[in-house]
Design a protein around this motif. Structure first.
Motif, mmCIF file in Angstrom:
data_model
loop_
_atom_site.group_PDB
_atom_site.id
_atom_site.type_symbol
_atom_site.label_atom_id
_atom_site.label_comp_id
_atom_site.label_asym_id
_atom_site.label_seq_id
_atom_site.Cartn_x
_atom_site.Cartn_y
_atom_site.Cartn_z
ATOM 1 N N LEU A 1 0.829 -1.206 0.000
ATOM 2 C CA LEU A 1 0.000 0.000 0.000
ATOM 3 C C LEU A 1 0.865 1.259 0.000
ATOM 4 O O LEU A 1 0.493 2.278 -0.604
ATOM 5 C CB LEU A 1 -0.934 0.003 1.210
ATOM 6 N N THR A 2 2.007 1.197 0.683
ATOM 7 C CA THR A 2 2.919 2.344 0.676
ATOM 8 C C THR A 2 3.402 2.621 -0.738
ATOM 9 O O THR A 2 3.441 3.772 -1.191
ATOM 10 C CB THR A 2 4.117 2.076 1.605
ATOM 11 N N ALA A 3 3.760 1.550 -1.453
ATOM 12 C CA ALA A 3 4.170 1.713 -2.846
ATOM 13 C C ALA A 3 2.997 2.179 -3.703
ATOM 14 O O ALA A 3 3.156 3.026 -4.585
ATOM 15 C CB ALA A 3 4.729 0.394 -3.380
ATOM 16 N N GLY A 4 1.808 1.633 -3.444
ATOM 17 C CA GLY A 4 0.632 2.010 -4.214
ATOM 18 C C GLY A 4 0.288 3.483 -4.076
ATOM 19 O O GLY A 4 -0.241 4.101 -5.008
ATOM 20 N N GLY A 5 0.577 4.043 -2.906
ATOM 21 C CA GLY A 5 0.261 5.443 -2.662
ATOM 22 C C GLY A 5 1.261 6.423 -3.253
ATOM 23 O O GLY A 5 1.020 7.635 -3.248
ATOM 24 N N ARG A 6 2.375 5.909 -3.775
ATOM 25 C CA ARG A 6 3.360 6.784 -4.417
ATOM 26 C C ARG A 6 2.968 6.951 -5.883
ATOM 27 O O ARG A 6 3.524 6.322 -6.787
ATOM 28 C CB ARG A 6 4.771 6.198 -4.303
ATOM 29 N N THR A 7 1.986 7.781 -6.089
ATOM 30 C CA THR A 7 1.402 7.910 -7.422
ATOM 31 C C THR A 7 1.152 9.389 -7.716
ATOM 32 O O THR A 7 1.085 10.205 -6.784
ATOM 33 C CB THR A 7 0.081 7.108 -7.477
ATOM 34 N N PRO A 8 1.031 9.790 -8.978
ATOM 35 C CA PRO A 8 0.737 11.187 -9.274
ATOM 36 C C PRO A 8 -0.517 11.668 -8.549
ATOM 37 O O PRO A 8 -1.551 11.010 -8.559
ATOM 38 C CB PRO A 8 0.536 11.183 -10.804
ATOM 39 N N ASP A 9 -0.403 12.811 -7.903
ATOM 40 C CA ASP A 9 -1.496 13.340 -7.078
ATOM 41 C C ASP A 9 -1.372 14.856 -7.052
ATOM 42 O O ASP A 9 -0.751 15.434 -6.153
ATOM 43 C CB ASP A 9 -1.400 12.735 -5.665
ATOM 44 N N HIS A 10 -1.940 15.492 -8.060
ATOM 45 C CA HIS A 10 -1.869 16.946 -8.199
ATOM 46 C C HIS A 10 -2.440 17.622 -6.953
ATOM 47 O O HIS A 10 -3.565 17.367 -6.557
ATOM 48 C CB HIS A 10 -2.654 17.370 -9.443
ATOM 49 N N GLY A 11 -1.620 18.481 -6.338
ATOM 50 C CA GLY A 11 -2.074 19.195 -5.158
ATOM 51 C C GLY A 11 -1.954 18.407 -3.872
ATOM 52 O O GLY A 11 -2.333 18.889 -2.811
ATOM 53 N N LYS A 12 -1.445 17.197 -3.965
ATOM 54 C CA LYS A 12 -1.362 16.301 -2.810
ATOM 55 C C LYS A 12 -2.673 16.278 -2.021
ATOM 56 O O LYS A 12 -2.726 16.446 -0.809
ATOM 57 C CB LYS A 12 -0.196 16.685 -1.892
ATOM 58 N N LEU A 13 -3.740 16.012 -2.760
ATOM 59 C CA LEU A 13 -5.070 15.948 -2.138
ATOM 60 C C LEU A 13 -5.374 14.578 -1.555
ATOM 61 O O LEU A 13 -6.253 14.445 -0.709
ATOM 62 C CB LEU A 13 -6.137 16.293 -3.183
ATOM 63 N N GLU A 14 -4.663 13.553 -2.056
ATOM 64 C CA GLU A 14 -4.970 12.166 -1.676
ATOM 65 C C GLU A 14 -6.474 11.887 -1.835
ATOM 66 O O GLU A 14 -7.173 11.569 -0.864
ATOM 67 C CB GLU A 14 -4.499 11.869 -0.251
ATOM 68 N N PRO A 15 -6.980 11.985 -3.073
ATOM 69 C CA PRO A 15 -8.414 11.783 -3.322
ATOM 70 C C PRO A 15 -8.770 10.308 -3.437
ATOM 71 O O PRO A 15 -9.514 9.899 -4.323
ATOM 72 C CB PRO A 15 -8.630 12.521 -4.645
ATOM 73 N N TRP A 16 -8.243 9.505 -2.540
ATOM 74 C CA TRP A 16 -8.466 8.062 -2.534
ATOM 75 C C TRP A 16 -8.063 7.527 -1.159
ATOM 76 O O TRP A 16 -7.348 8.187 -0.393
ATOM 77 C CB TRP A 16 -7.644 7.351 -3.622
ATOM 78 N N ARG A 17 -8.560 6.352 -0.854
ATOM 79 C CA ARG A 17 -8.184 5.676 0.387
ATOM 80 C C ARG A 17 -8.283 4.171 0.149
ATOM 81 O O ARG A 17 -8.836 3.713 -0.854
ATOM 82 C CB ARG A 17 -9.079 6.101 1.563
ATOM 83 N N PHE A 18 -7.730 3.400 1.098
ATOM 84 C CA PHE A 18 -7.713 1.945 0.985
ATOM 85 C C PHE A 18 -8.652 1.314 2.007
ATOM 86 O O PHE A 18 -8.729 1.761 3.144
ATOM 87 C CB PHE A 18 -6.301 1.396 1.242
ATOM 88 N N VAL A 19 -9.332 0.252 1.599
ATOM 89 C CA VAL A 19 -10.079 -0.608 2.522
ATOM 90 C C VAL A 19 -9.555 -2.020 2.313
ATOM 91 O O VAL A 19 -9.727 -2.595 1.227
ATOM 92 C CB VAL A 19 -11.598 -0.561 2.264
ATOM 93 N N VAL A 20 -8.879 -2.565 3.324
ATOM 94 C CA VAL A 20 -8.287 -3.898 3.211
ATOM 95 C C VAL A 20 -9.288 -4.925 3.732
ATOM 96 O O VAL A 20 -9.736 -4.846 4.884
ATOM 97 C CB VAL A 20 -6.967 -3.991 4.003
ATOM 98 N N LEU A 21 -9.640 -5.876 2.893
ATOM 99 C CA LEU A 21 -10.684 -6.857 3.195
ATOM 100 C C LEU A 21 -10.071 -8.229 3.417
ATOM 101 O O LEU A 21 -9.527 -8.834 2.486
ATOM 102 C CB LEU A 21 -11.697 -6.905 2.044
ATOM 103 N N ALA A 22 -10.146 -8.706 4.665
ATOM 104 C CA ALA A 22 -9.674 -10.054 4.995
ATOM 105 C C ALA A 22 -10.803 -11.058 4.726
ATOM 106 O O ALA A 22 -11.937 -10.672 4.397
ATOM 107 C CB ALA A 22 -9.218 -10.116 6.445
ATOM 108 N N ARG A 23 -10.508 -12.333 4.887
ATOM 109 C CA ARG A 23 -11.454 -13.383 4.519
ATOM 110 C C ARG A 23 -12.830 -13.241 5.178
ATOM 111 O O ARG A 23 -13.852 -13.344 4.483
ATOM 112 C CB ARG A 23 -10.837 -14.762 4.824
ATOM 113 N N PRO A 24 -12.931 -12.997 6.492
ATOM 114 C CA PRO A 24 -14.272 -12.847 7.081
ATOM 115 C C PRO A 24 -15.079 -11.708 6.447
ATOM 116 O O PRO A 24 -16.284 -11.846 6.217
ATOM 117 C CB PRO A 24 -13.984 -12.574 8.557
ATOM 118 N N ALA A 25 -14.404 -10.596 6.166
ATOM 119 C CA ALA A 25 -15.097 -9.473 5.526
ATOM 120 C C ALA A 25 -15.523 -9.836 4.114
ATOM 121 O O ALA A 25 -16.613 -9.455 3.658
ATOM 122 C CB ALA A 25 -14.190 -8.249 5.504
#
Length: 201
Positions: free
Chosen positions: A46-70
């Motif tokens: 996820l750290t690598a995934g977040g190193r992506t172009p992001d104009h204005g450093k708005l971080e207009p995204w987030r992660f939801v990690v889903l394990a097996r029960p979820a």
């Protein structure tokens, strides 16, 4: 644009990275099996995934990690909502199977931010870039991975009730991660001559 090879500083070229990018191949989600990455391994991805172009450093995204029960809960909810929506049986099965057959999934959620400088489209493209970066990070780390969307990514009720999305949030992709259970089939690649235009002047 000259055909002559430019002078390249050998210290800045990353041949290993280029080999990976030139040969990368998603693994079909249905072929992914146990084991899956633990929390530390996923944090690196996820750290690598977040190193992506992001104009204005708005971080207009987030992660939801889903394990097996979820994922089991999401599969059941997808089936219920899809049936209530009147989808044919095969589409109901397809909607649920994405989660029922998965052991680890990262949902990349588009989370638009208010900005006078960065239009919504750029923020959407940034969320898509996060999906590809996360997918490639998982592959580079030695896991099998696949980026899916489908009915579950666009059904408002499912996104709200099963994933807890709020306001104008949306699903950019479900990145399924696991151990490669079978070699991936090769697929045709783009014919660059038909999709590339060179403008030299």
């Amino acid at each position: 644009m000259s055909d002559q090879q430019p002078s390249i500083n050998p210290a800045t070229r990353n041949d290993e990275a280029m080999r990976f990018l030139l040969t990368r191949r998603s693994r079909p989600a249905k072929t992914l099996v146990l084991p899956v990455p633990d929390r530390a391994a996923l944090t690196e991805i996820l750290t690598a995934g977040g190193r992506t172009p992001d104009h204005g450093k708005l971080e207009p995204w987030r992660f939801v990690v889903l394990a097996r029960p979820a994922l089991e809960r999401l599969a059941a909810r997808a089936e219920t909502i899809a049936r209530a929506d009147g989808l044919p049986d095969d589409q109901v099965t397809k909607a649920a199977s994405q989660f029922a057959g998965s052991h680890c999934c990262v949902a990349v959620i588009g989370a638009p931010q208010q900005s006078d400088k960065v239009p919504a489209l750029e923020q959407q493209l940034s969320a898509g870039a996060v999906c590809l970066s996360t997918l490639n990070a998982a592959l580079a780390a030695g896991w099998g991975a696949n980026w899916l969307t489908g009915w579950a990514a666009t059904n408002a009720q499912f996104c709200r009730e099963a994933l807890g999305l709020e306001g104008d949030e949306w699903v950019a992709g479900f990145i399924h991660i696991g151990t490669e259970g079978a070699p991936p089939p090769e697929r045709p690649r783009p014919d660059l001559t038909s999709i590339t235009q060179w403008i030299d002047e």
